[in-house]
Scaffold this motif. Structure first.
Motif, PDB file in Angstrom:
ATOM      1  N   PHE A   1      -2.266  11.806  12.831  1.00 37.44           N
ATOM      2  CA  PHE A   1      -1.294  12.724  13.424  1.00 37.44           C
ATOM      3  C   PHE A   1      -0.721  12.147  14.714  1.00 37.44           C
ATOM      4  O   PHE A   1       0.491  12.126  14.913  1.00 37.44           O
ATOM      5  N   TYR A   2      -1.594  11.679  15.596  1.00 38.72           N
ATOM      6  CA  TYR A   2      -1.115  11.166  16.885  1.00 38.72           C
ATOM      7  C   TYR A   2      -0.291   9.892  16.717  1.00 38.72           C
ATOM      8  O   TYR A   2       0.669   9.664  17.445  1.00 38.72           O
ATOM      9  N   GLY A   3      -0.643   9.082  15.727  1.00 40.54           N
ATOM     10  CA  GLY A   3       0.172   7.902  15.424  1.00 40.54           C
ATOM     11  C   GLY A   3       1.556   8.293  14.938  1.00 40.54           C
ATOM     12  O   GLY A   3       2.562   7.719  15.354  1.00 40.54           O
ATOM     13  N   TRP A   4       1.591   9.288  14.040  1.00 36.47           N
ATOM     14  CA  TRP A   4       2.887   9.775  13.545  1.00 36.47           C
ATOM     15  C   TRP A   4       3.702  10.372  14.680  1.00 36.47           C
ATOM     16  O   TRP A   4       4.907  10.172  14.754  1.00 36.47           O
ATOM     17  N   ARG A   5       3.047  11.118  15.551  1.00 32.65           N
ATOM     18  CA  ARG A   5       3.761  11.755  16.650  1.00 32.65           C
ATOM     19  C   ARG A   5       4.389  10.695  17.550  1.00 32.65           C
ATOM     20  O   ARG A   5       5.530  10.847  17.988  1.00 32.65           O
ATOM     21  N   THR A   6       3.647   9.632  17.800  1.00 30.46           N
ATOM     22  CA  THR A   6       4.182   8.540  18.615  1.00 30.46           C
ATOM     23  C   THR A   6       5.394   7.897  17.945  1.00 30.46           C
ATOM     24  O   THR A   6       6.388   7.605  18.601  1.00 30.46           O
ATOM     25  N   LYS A   7       5.299   7.706  16.641  1.00 28.60           N
ATOM     26  CA  LYS A   7       6.357   7.003  15.915  1.00 28.60           C
ATOM     27  C   LYS A   7       7.563   7.884  15.593  1.00 28.60           C
ATOM     28  O   LYS A   7       8.705   7.429  15.686  1.00 28.60           O
ATOM     29  N   TYR A   8       7.326   9.142  15.192  1.00 28.31           N
ATOM     30  CA  TYR A   8       8.401   9.973  14.639  1.00 28.31           C
ATOM     31  C   TYR A   8       8.841  11.146  15.509  1.00 28.31           C
ATOM     32  O   TYR A   8       9.755  11.866  15.121  1.00 28.31           O
ATOM     33  N   ARG A   9       8.222  11.378  16.645  1.00 27.14           N
ATOM     34  CA  ARG A   9       8.543  12.562  17.443  1.00 27.14           C
ATOM     35  C   ARG A   9      10.042  12.625  17.736  1.00 27.14           C
ATOM     36  O   ARG A   9      10.653  11.684  18.188  1.00 27.14           O
ATOM     37  N   GLY A  10      10.614  13.778  17.476  1.00 25.62           N
ATOM     38  CA  GLY A  10      12.026  14.018  17.761  1.00 25.62           C
ATOM     39  C   GLY A  10      12.991  13.461  16.729  1.00 25.62           C
ATOM     40  O   GLY A  10      14.197  13.642  16.857  1.00 25.62           O
ATOM     41  N   MET A  11      12.486  12.795  15.710  1.00 25.43           N
ATOM     42  CA  MET A  11      13.375  12.211  14.699  1.00 25.43           C
ATOM     43  C   MET A  11      13.718  13.223  13.622  1.00 25.43           C
ATOM     44  O   MET A  11      12.933  14.095  13.300  1.00 25.43           O
ATOM     45  N   LYS A  12      14.881  13.043  13.088  1.00 27.97           N
ATOM     46  CA  LYS A  12      15.281  13.779  11.900  1.00 27.97           C
ATOM     47  C   LYS A  12      14.894  12.913  10.697  1.00 27.97           C
ATOM     48  O   LYS A  12      14.631  11.726  10.821  1.00 27.97           O
TER      49      LYS A  12
ATOM     50  N   MET B   1       0.842  -1.183   0.000  1.00 25.43           N
ATOM     51  CA  MET B   1       0.000   0.000   0.000  1.00 25.43           C
ATOM     52  C   MET B   1       0.886   1.245   0.000  1.00 25.43           C
ATOM     53  O   MET B   1       1.790   1.369   0.805  1.00 25.43           O
ATOM     54  N   LYS B   2       0.627   2.141  -0.911  1.00 22.11           N
ATOM     55  CA  LYS B   2       1.415   3.361  -0.987  1.00 22.11           C
ATOM     56  C   LYS B   2       0.914   4.351   0.047  1.00 22.11           C
ATOM     57  O   LYS B   2      -0.273   4.576   0.191  1.00 22.11           O
ATOM     58  N   LYS B   3       1.869   4.907   0.768  1.00 26.58           N
ATOM     59  CA  LYS B   3       1.504   5.905   1.761  1.00 26.58           C
ATOM     60  C   LYS B   3       1.286   7.236   1.069  1.00 26.58           C
ATOM     61  O   LYS B   3       1.930   7.554   0.083  1.00 26.58           O
ATOM     62  N   ARG B   4       0.400   8.008   1.642  1.00 27.80           N
ATOM     63  CA  ARG B   4       0.051   9.285   1.044  1.00 27.80           C
ATOM     64  C   ARG B   4       1.094  10.361   1.335  1.00 27.80           C
ATOM     65  O   ARG B   4       1.280  11.274   0.540  1.00 27.80           O
ATOM     66  N   PHE B   5       1.743  10.261   2.485  1.00 24.85           N
ATOM     67  CA  PHE B   5       2.730  11.272   2.887  1.00 24.85           C
ATOM     68  C   PHE B   5       4.083  10.613   3.129  1.00 24.85           C
ATOM     69  O   PHE B   5       4.167   9.525   3.687  1.00 24.85           O
ATOM     70  N   SER B   6       5.138  11.300   2.731  1.00 27.54           N
ATOM     71  CA  SER B   6       6.494  10.794   2.960  1.00 27.54           C
ATOM     72  C   SER B   6       6.918  11.091   4.389  1.00 27.54           C
ATOM     73  O   SER B   6       6.294  11.894   5.094  1.00 27.54           O
ATOM     74  N   GLU B   7       7.996  10.472   4.803  1.00 25.38           N
ATOM     75  CA  GLU B   7       8.529  10.730   6.139  1.00 25.38           C
ATOM     76  C   GLU B   7       8.904  12.203   6.294  1.00 25.38           C
ATOM     77  O   GLU B   7       8.693  12.793   7.350  1.00 25.38           O
ATOM     78  N   GLU B   8       9.444  12.778   5.216  1.00 25.51           N
ATOM     79  CA  GLU B   8       9.819  14.198   5.266  1.00 25.51           C
ATOM     80  C   GLU B   8       8.607  15.072   5.546  1.00 25.51           C
ATOM     81  O   GLU B   8       8.657  15.986   6.376  1.00 25.51           O
ATOM     82  N   GLN B   9       7.510  14.780   4.855  1.00 26.51           N
ATOM     83  CA  GLN B   9       6.291  15.561   5.056  1.00 26.51           C
ATOM     84  C   GLN B   9       5.751  15.381   6.472  1.00 26.51           C
ATOM     85  O   GLN B   9       5.358  16.361   7.116  1.00 26.51           O
ATOM     86  N   ILE B  10       5.737  14.152   6.940  1.00 28.29           N
ATOM     87  CA  ILE B  10       5.225  13.878   8.288  1.00 28.29           C
ATOM     88  C   ILE B  10       6.034  14.625   9.334  1.00 28.29           C
ATOM     89  O   ILE B  10       5.476  15.247  10.248  1.00 28.29           O
TER      90      ILE B  10
END
Length: 87
Positions: A37-48, A1-10
């Motif tokens: 949003f909250y899922g992304w925040r949990t997964k990516y918060r503080g990441m470059k 499944m293709k994601k709609r947003f890239s890691e950079e965008q998130i």
């Protein structure tokens, strides 16, 4: 499944929220849900971005290794069954 947003965008969305943009506004502006949003925040918060890309690559590799292990285990079971019938 293709994601709609890239890691950079998130990561940019998360930076906007950290800068004070209300989450509801971010969701409306970019077209994603609060839950996303909250899922992304949990997964990516503080990441470059580089770390997020590395995480994605490791997740992909892990999934591939799990598939290989499952296939090997099925092969072993099939061989055991075949040997059991020969006796």
């Amino acid at each position: 499944m293709k994601k709609r947003f890239s890691e950079e965008q998130i990561i940019e969305f998360l930076k906007e929220a950290d800068a004070g943009v209300p989450i509801k506004e971010l969701c409306r502006k970019h077209g994603f849900s609060d839950a996303a949003f909250y899922g992304w925040r949990t997964k990516y918060r503080g990441m470059k971005v580089e770390a997020a890309k590395r995480l994605k690559a490791l997740e992909h590799e892990n999934a591939k290794l799990k598939r290989l292990l499952a296939d090997s285990m099925l092969d072993i079971e099939a061989l055991k069954a075949a040997l059991g019938r020969q006796r």
